[in-house]
Design a protein around this motif. Structure first.
Motif, PDB file in Angstrom:
ATOM      1  N   LEU A  66       0.866  -1.183  -0.162  1.00 17.20           N
ATOM      2  CA  LEU A  66       0.037   0.087   0.149  1.00 17.20           C
ATOM      3  C   LEU A  66       0.862   1.159   0.000  1.00 17.20           C
ATOM      4  O   LEU A  66       0.665   2.197  -0.700  1.00 17.20           O
ATOM      5  N   ILE A  67       1.927   1.286   0.984  1.00 22.37           N
ATOM      6  CA  ILE A  67       2.794   2.426   0.901  1.00 22.37           C
ATOM      7  C   ILE A  67       3.389   2.675  -0.237  1.00 22.37           C
ATOM      8  O   ILE A  67       3.627   3.708  -0.963  1.00 22.37           O
ATOM      9  N   GLU A  68       3.809   1.441  -1.118  1.00 23.54           N
ATOM     10  CA  GLU A  68       4.531   1.664  -2.271  1.00 23.54           C
ATOM     11  C   GLU A  68       3.766   2.314  -3.297  1.00 23.54           C
ATOM     12  O   GLU A  68       4.296   3.015  -4.238  1.00 23.54           O
ATOM     13  N   HIS A  69       2.368   1.739  -3.379  1.00 19.47           N
ATOM     14  CA  HIS A  69       1.537   2.394  -4.468  1.00 19.47           C
ATOM     15  C   HIS A  69       0.899   3.802  -4.226  1.00 19.47           C
ATOM     16  O   HIS A  69       0.704   4.549  -5.053  1.00 19.47           O
ATOM     17  N   GLU A  70       0.686   3.986  -2.692  1.00 16.60           N
ATOM     18  CA  GLU A  70       0.037   5.208  -2.666  1.00 16.60           C
ATOM     19  C   GLU A  70       0.867   6.180  -1.523  1.00 16.60           C
ATOM     20  O   GLU A  70       0.278   7.218  -1.390  1.00 16.60           O
ATOM     21  N   GLY A  71       2.066   5.893  -1.200  1.00 11.12           N
ATOM     22  CA  GLY A  71       2.762   6.593  -0.504  1.00 11.12           C
ATOM     23  C   GLY A  71       2.501   6.577   1.062  1.00 11.12           C
ATOM     24  O   GLY A  71       1.711   5.772   1.427  1.00 11.12           O
ATOM     25  N   LEU A  72       3.421   7.227   1.845  1.00 11.02           N
ATOM     26  CA  LEU A  72       2.927   7.314   3.255  1.00 11.02           C
ATOM     27  C   LEU A  72       1.864   7.596   3.650  1.00 11.02           C
ATOM     28  O   LEU A  72       1.393   9.004   3.155  1.00 11.02           O
ATOM     29  N   PRO A  73       0.910   7.247   4.521  1.00  5.47           N
ATOM     30  CA  PRO A  73      -0.237   7.927   4.956  1.00  5.47           C
ATOM     31  C   PRO A  73       0.141   9.314   5.841  1.00  5.47           C
ATOM     32  O   PRO A  73       1.101   9.221   6.326  1.00  5.47           O
ATOM     33  N   LEU A  74      -0.801  10.059   5.544  1.00  7.99           N
ATOM     34  CA  LEU A  74      -0.612  11.502   6.529  1.00  7.99           C
ATOM     35  C   LEU A  74       0.764  12.146   5.605  1.00  7.99           C
ATOM     36  O   LEU A  74       1.146  13.108   6.487  1.00  7.99           O
ATOM     37  N   LYS A  75       1.454  11.918   4.685  1.00  9.86           N
ATOM     38  CA  LYS A  75       2.577  12.290   4.235  1.00  9.86           C
ATOM     39  C   LYS A  75       2.227  14.018   4.013  1.00  9.86           C
ATOM     40  O   LYS A  75       3.371  14.670   4.257  1.00  9.86           O
ATOM     41  N   ARG A  76       1.101  14.237   3.703  1.00  6.88           N
ATOM     42  CA  ARG A  76       0.792  15.770   3.453  1.00  6.88           C
ATOM     43  C   ARG A  76       1.024  16.557   4.807  1.00  6.88           C
ATOM     44  O   ARG A  76       1.111  17.852   4.676  1.00  6.88           O
TER      45      ARG A  76
END
Length: 80
Positions: A66-76
Motif C-alpha cells: 500500500l505504501i509503495e503504491h500510495e505513499g506514506l499515510p498522512l504524508k501531506r
C-alpha cells in the motif's frame, strides 16, 4: 531476571548441565538459577516474537505494498 518474574510462583525443575560448567559457575559465585531463568525468558520472548511476526507477515506485506503504491499515510502533514 526481570522484576516481573521475581514475584511469580516458582516451580522446581531438573536441568542437566556439564559438571565442569557447574563447578566453574559455583567457583565464580554465578547464580545458576538466575542465569537459566534469564536465558529461558529471553528465548521464550524471541520465539513468541517470531510466531507473532509469522502470523502477521501478510499484514506487513500488504501495508508495504500500500505504501509503495500510495505513499506514506498522512504524508501531506509532514514538515520535512
Amino acid at each position: 531476571m526481570t522484576h516481573a518474574h521475581k514475584n511469580l510462583k516458582r516451580q522446581a525443575v531438573n536441568v542437566s548441565l556439564p559438571a565442569e560448567l557447574v563447578h566453574n559457575a559455583r567457583r565464580l559465585s554465578v547464580n545458576i538459577s538466575a542465569v537459566a531463568e534469564a536465558a529461558l525468558a529471553k528465548t521464550v520472548q524471541d520465539v513468541e516474537f517470531q510466531a507473532w511476526s509469522s502470523a502477521n507477515k501478510g499484514g506487513f506485506e500488504a501495508l508495504n505494498e500500500l505504501i509503495e503504491h500510495e505513499g506514506l499515510p498522512l504524508k501531506r502533514l509532514r514538515l520535512f
